[in-house]
Write a protein that holds these residues in place. Structure first.
Motif, PDB file in Angstrom:
ATOM      1  N   TRP A   8      -4.253  -7.022  -3.028  1.00  0.00           N
ATOM      2  CA  TRP A   8      -4.625  -6.489  -1.723  1.00  0.00           C
ATOM      3  C   TRP A   8      -5.633  -5.362  -1.884  1.00  0.00           C
ATOM      4  CZ3 TRP A   8      -2.977  -8.422   2.928  1.00  0.00           C
ATOM      5  CH2 TRP A   8      -1.873  -9.275   2.907  1.00  0.00           C
ATOM      6  N   LEU A   9      -6.502  -5.249  -0.892  1.00  0.00           N
ATOM      7  CA  LEU A   9      -7.353  -4.071  -0.753  1.00  0.00           C
ATOM      8  C   LEU A   9      -7.070  -3.463   0.616  1.00  0.00           C
ATOM      9  CD1 LEU A   9     -10.869  -3.175  -1.730  1.00  0.00           C
ATOM     10  CD2 LEU A   9     -10.404  -3.199   0.720  1.00  0.00           C
ATOM     11  N   PHE A  10      -6.809  -2.141   0.642  1.00  0.00           N
ATOM     12  CA  PHE A  10      -6.514  -1.441   1.883  1.00  0.00           C
ATOM     13  C   PHE A  10      -7.585  -0.388   2.157  1.00  0.00           C
ATOM     14  CE2 PHE A  10      -2.385  -2.819   0.251  1.00  0.00           C
ATOM     15  CZ  PHE A  10      -1.860  -3.466   1.359  1.00  0.00           C
ATOM     16  N   LEU A  11      -7.969  -0.290   3.423  1.00  0.00           N
ATOM     17  CA  LEU A  11      -8.822   0.780   3.916  1.00  0.00           C
ATOM     18  C   LEU A  11      -7.983   1.598   4.888  1.00  0.00           C
ATOM     19  CD1 LEU A  11     -12.018  -1.347   4.687  1.00  0.00           C
ATOM     20  CD2 LEU A  11     -11.567  -0.019   2.623  1.00  0.00           C
ATOM     21  N   TYR A  12      -7.917   2.929   4.675  1.00  0.00           N
ATOM     22  CA  TYR A  12      -7.057   3.785   5.490  1.00  0.00           C
ATOM     23  C   TYR A  12      -7.898   4.822   6.236  1.00  0.00           C
ATOM     24  CZ  TYR A  12      -3.463   2.264   2.087  1.00  0.00           C
ATOM     25  OH  TYR A  12      -2.624   1.539   1.273  1.00  0.00           O
ATOM     26  N   MET A  13      -7.455   5.155   7.450  1.00  0.00           N
ATOM     27  CA  MET A  13      -7.990   6.318   8.145  1.00  0.00           C
ATOM     28  C   MET A  13      -6.908   6.880   9.050  1.00  0.00           C
ATOM     29  SD  MET A  13     -10.705   4.735  10.872  1.00  0.00           S
ATOM     30  CE  MET A  13     -10.228   3.668  12.236  1.00  0.00           C
ATOM     31  N   GLN A  14      -6.996   8.171   9.364  1.00  0.00           N
ATOM     32  CA  GLN A  14      -5.940   8.822  10.130  1.00  0.00           C
ATOM     33  C   GLN A  14      -6.262   8.848  11.623  1.00  0.00           C
ATOM     34  OE1 GLN A  14      -5.407  12.456   7.574  1.00  0.00           O
ATOM     35  NE2 GLN A  14      -3.284  11.787   7.594  1.00  0.00           N
ATOM     36  N   GLY A  25       0.799  -1.215   0.000  1.00  0.00           N
ATOM     37  CA  GLY A  25       0.000   0.000   0.000  1.00  0.00           C
ATOM     38  C   GLY A  25       0.833   1.267   0.000  1.00  0.00           C
ATOM     39  N   MET A  26       0.197   2.394  -0.362  1.00  0.00           N
ATOM     40  CA  MET A  26       0.916   3.661  -0.549  1.00  0.00           C
ATOM     41  C   MET A  26       1.512   4.210   0.745  1.00  0.00           C
ATOM     42  SD  MET A  26      -2.118   6.525  -0.959  1.00  0.00           S
ATOM     43  CE  MET A  26      -3.232   5.545  -1.960  1.00  0.00           C
ATOM     44  N   ILE A  27       0.972   3.821   1.911  1.00  0.00           N
ATOM     45  CA  ILE A  27       1.486   4.385   3.157  1.00  0.00           C
ATOM     46  C   ILE A  27       2.695   3.622   3.688  1.00  0.00           C
ATOM     47  CG2 ILE A  27      -0.834   5.166   3.776  1.00  0.00           C
ATOM     48  CD1 ILE A  27      -0.900   2.941   5.899  1.00  0.00           C
ATOM     49  N   PHE A  28       3.005   2.470   3.119  1.00  0.00           N
ATOM     50  CA  PHE A  28       3.984   1.569   3.725  1.00  0.00           C
ATOM     51  C   PHE A  28       5.408   1.733   3.192  1.00  0.00           C
ATOM     52  CE2 PHE A  28      -0.121  -0.607   4.127  1.00  0.00           C
ATOM     53  CZ  PHE A  28      -0.172  -0.763   5.500  1.00  0.00           C
ATOM     54  N   HIS A  29       5.650   2.709   2.339  1.00  0.00           N
ATOM     55  CA  HIS A  29       6.988   2.849   1.758  1.00  0.00           C
ATOM     56  C   HIS A  29       7.519   4.274   1.908  1.00  0.00           C
ATOM     57  CE1 HIS A  29       6.588  -1.170   0.058  1.00  0.00           C
ATOM     58  NE2 HIS A  29       5.375  -0.820  -0.311  1.00  0.00           N
ATOM     59  N   ASN A  30       6.916   5.047   2.785  1.00  0.00           N
ATOM     60  CA  ASN A  30       7.362   6.419   3.014  1.00  0.00           C
ATOM     61  C   ASN A  30       8.230   6.494   4.264  1.00  0.00           C
ATOM     62  OD1 ASN A  30       5.768   7.330   0.832  1.00  0.00           O
ATOM     63  ND2 ASN A  30       3.979   7.528   2.150  1.00  0.00           N
ATOM     64  N   GLY A  31       9.169   7.445   4.273  1.00  0.00           N
ATOM     65  CA  GLY A  31       9.932   7.750   5.466  1.00  0.00           C
ATOM     66  C   GLY A  31      10.758   6.598   6.004  1.00  0.00           C
ATOM     67  N   HIS A  32      10.941   6.611   7.318  1.00  0.00           N
ATOM     68  CA  HIS A  32      11.749   5.592   7.995  1.00  0.00           C
ATOM     69  C   HIS A  32      11.093   5.283   9.338  1.00  0.00           C
ATOM     70  CE1 HIS A  32      13.455   8.720  10.678  1.00  0.00           C
ATOM     71  NE2 HIS A  32      13.413   9.497   9.596  1.00  0.00           N
ATOM     72  N   SER A  33      11.709   4.384  10.108  1.00  0.00           N
ATOM     73  CA  SER A  33      11.166   3.960  11.408  1.00  0.00           C
ATOM     74  C   SER A  33       9.725   3.505  11.256  1.00  0.00           C
ATOM     75  CB  SER A  33      11.263   5.104  12.437  1.00  0.00           C
ATOM     76  OG  SER A  33      12.596   5.553  12.575  1.00  0.00           O
TER      77      SER A  33
END
Length: 380
Positions: free
Chosen positions: A261-267, A131-139
Motif C-alpha cells: 500500500w501507499l498512503f497519502l495523509y493530510m490533516q 497505515g500508521m494512522i489506522f491502529h491508534n486509539g479507539h472509535s
C-alpha cells in the motif's frame, strides 16, 4: 478513476431533496450513513431531554400563577424557562441544518463518484488498512469514503480516532488516500516538511538512524525514513523522476509505503464537496500512478531466491529486456519472490522528544511552585 476523467459538476449541481432522502434511507439500511446517523441520535436525545425536563417546568409557573390568582408572578417565573427554550430551539435548528447538509454532501459525493468511475462507500468502521494512522486509539472509522478500481485500487476517505477517555479524550482527524501497489515494498515514510509546525505532525516518530538523504532538492521538501539496510532499495524506488513527481504534486502530503500500500495523509478532509480539492487530488494521484508500474519489478535481496517461473529464451530480445530492469539478474539466474524480509517490513519507532520535553516543562511549571510553597511553609 478511469484515465484522466474528472467531472466536478455533481459537486455543485442543484439536488432534488426527495432523491437525497431516498439516498440517505438506502445508506442507513446498508449501515453506511456515517456521521448523519450520530447527528440524528443527538437530535432525538436533545428533543427527548427537553420534553422530559423543560416542558413540565414551563407549565409549573403558569399553574402557580393561576392557582394563586397572580398570573404576573407565574409569567415572571416563566422567563428563565423561555430563555432555555429559545436556546434549545437554536441548538435543534443547528443540528437539523447540519444533518440536512450532511445528507446533501453525501449525495453529491455519491453522484460525483459515479460520474468519475468510482463508487461511494460511505462509512467504514475500523478500516483494515496497515497505515500508521489506522491502529491508534479507539472509535476508529472512515466517513464519506470513495473508491476507484481502475487503473488500480484507490480509496479516498476522512478518518478519525479517539485517544483517552472522558474529559481527557481527544479526537484526531485525518484525510487519506490509499493506493494498492503490485508488490509488497519496504516500509518507507516521507514526512512532508511543508505541513509541520513544531516538529513532525505524524502520529508516530521514527528512529533517526533510519533517515536517508536523497539527491537534489528532495530533502528540502521531505524527510525520508527507510529501514536500515534498505537504503539502496529506497534509491531504486525513488528515482529522480519519481522524486520530481512527489515534489511537484505531493509536497504538502505525508507519504507512507507499507506492505503493498501507499498512503497519502493530510490533516483536513480529503472527501469534500470542494471541486478545487478534488482537482488537486486527482492530479496528484494521476501523476503518481504513471510511475508505480516500475515499482512492481522490485525484489528484496534479503529473501531466499526461487527459480524464475519462465526464464526468457536467450537472444538479443531477452538480453535487452533484462538490461532494462534495474537489479535484474542475468538471464536464467534465480530471483527472490515478491515480498519483504522481516527487517524491512516496519520502521523502528523512535522517542517523541518534543512531546516529552513539553510534558516535562508543563509538569515543572506546576510542580516547582508547589515545592517552593511547601519549603517556605517548612522554614517559617
Amino acid at each position: 478513476m478511469t484515465g484522466a476523467t474528472f467531472d466536478a459538476r455533481p459537486l455543485t449541481d442543484p439536488v432534488d431533496m426527495r432523491a437525497v432522502r431516498a439516498f440517505r434511507s438506502e445508506q442507513r439500511a446498508r449501515g453506511r450513513a456515517g456521521g448523519s446517523t450520530a447527528a440524528t441520535v443527538i437530535v432525538i436525545v436533545v428533543v427527548a431531554v427537553f420534553a422530559i425536563t423543560i416542558v413540565p417546568m414551563v407549565f409549573v409557573p403558569i399553574l402557580i400563577g393561576v392557582v394563586s390568582g397572580n398570573l404576573g408572578v407565574g409569567i415572571a417565573g416563566l422567563l428563565p424557562f423561555l430563555l432555555m427554550g429559545a436556546v434549545f430551539v437554536v441548538v435543534v435548528v443547528i443540528l437539523v441544518v447540519n444533518l440536512r447538509n450532511g445528507g446533501i454532501h453525501a449525495y453529491r459525493l455519491a453522484r460525483f463518484a459515479a460520474a468519475n468511475g468510482m463508487e461511494f462507500v460511505g462509512r467504514i468502521d475500523d478500516p483494515p488498512l496497515p497505515g500508521m494512522i489506522f491502529h491508534n486509539g479507539h472509535s476508529r472509522y472512515t466517513d464519506l469514503a470513495l473508491r476507484g478500481h481502475r487503473p488500480r485500487f484507490v480509496e479516498f476517505g476522512n478518518y478519525q480516532y479517539t485517544t483517552g477517555s472522558g474529559k481527557n479524550s481527544s479526537t484526531h482527524r485525518w484525510g487519506y488516500i490509499a493506493v494498492k501497489l503490485d508488490v509488497p515494498l519496504p516500509n518507507i515514510v516521507l514526512d512532508a516538511l511543508g505541513n509541520n509546525a513544531l516538529g513532525s505532525n505524524l502520529p508516530a516518530s521514527f528512529s533517526k538512524d533510519q533517515r536517508l538523504s536523497l539527491e537534489g532538492d528532495f530533502d528540502r521538501y521531505f524527510t525520508l525514513y527507510c529501514p536500515e539496510g534498505y537504503e539502496r532499495d529506497a534509491l531504486y524506488l525513488f528515482t529522480p523522476d519519481i522524486m520530481a513527481r512527489f515534489i511537484d504534486h505531493a509536497a504538502q502530503l505525508d507519504v507512507e509505503i507499507v506492505d503493498d500500500w501507499l498512503f497519502l495523509y493530510m490533516q483536513r478532509p480529503v472527501s469534500t464537496i470542494d471541486p478545487a480539492t478534488w482537482a488537486w487530488l486527482f492530479g496528484t494521484v494521476g501523476a503518481l500512478l504513471t510511475k508505480f508500474d516500475q515499482w512492481a519489478r522490485w525484489r528484496d535481496d534479503n529473501l531466499p531466491v526461487a527459480p524464475a517461473a519462465a526464464p526468457p529464451a536467450p537472444g538479443a530480445a531477452a538480453v535487452a529486456a533484462s538490461a532494462a530492469l534495474p537489479f535484474a539478474p542475468p538471464v536464467g539466474m534465480l530471483t527472490p519472490p515478491p515480498g519483504v524480509a522481516p527487517e524491512g517490513r516496519r520502521l523502528k519507532r523512535g522517542v517523541p522528544w518534543i512531546a516529552i520535553v513539553a510534558f516535562a516543562l508543563i509538569a515543572g511549571l506546576w510542580i516547582l511552585p508547589q515545592l517552593f510553597g511547601g519549603l517556605m511553609l517548612f522554614f517559617r
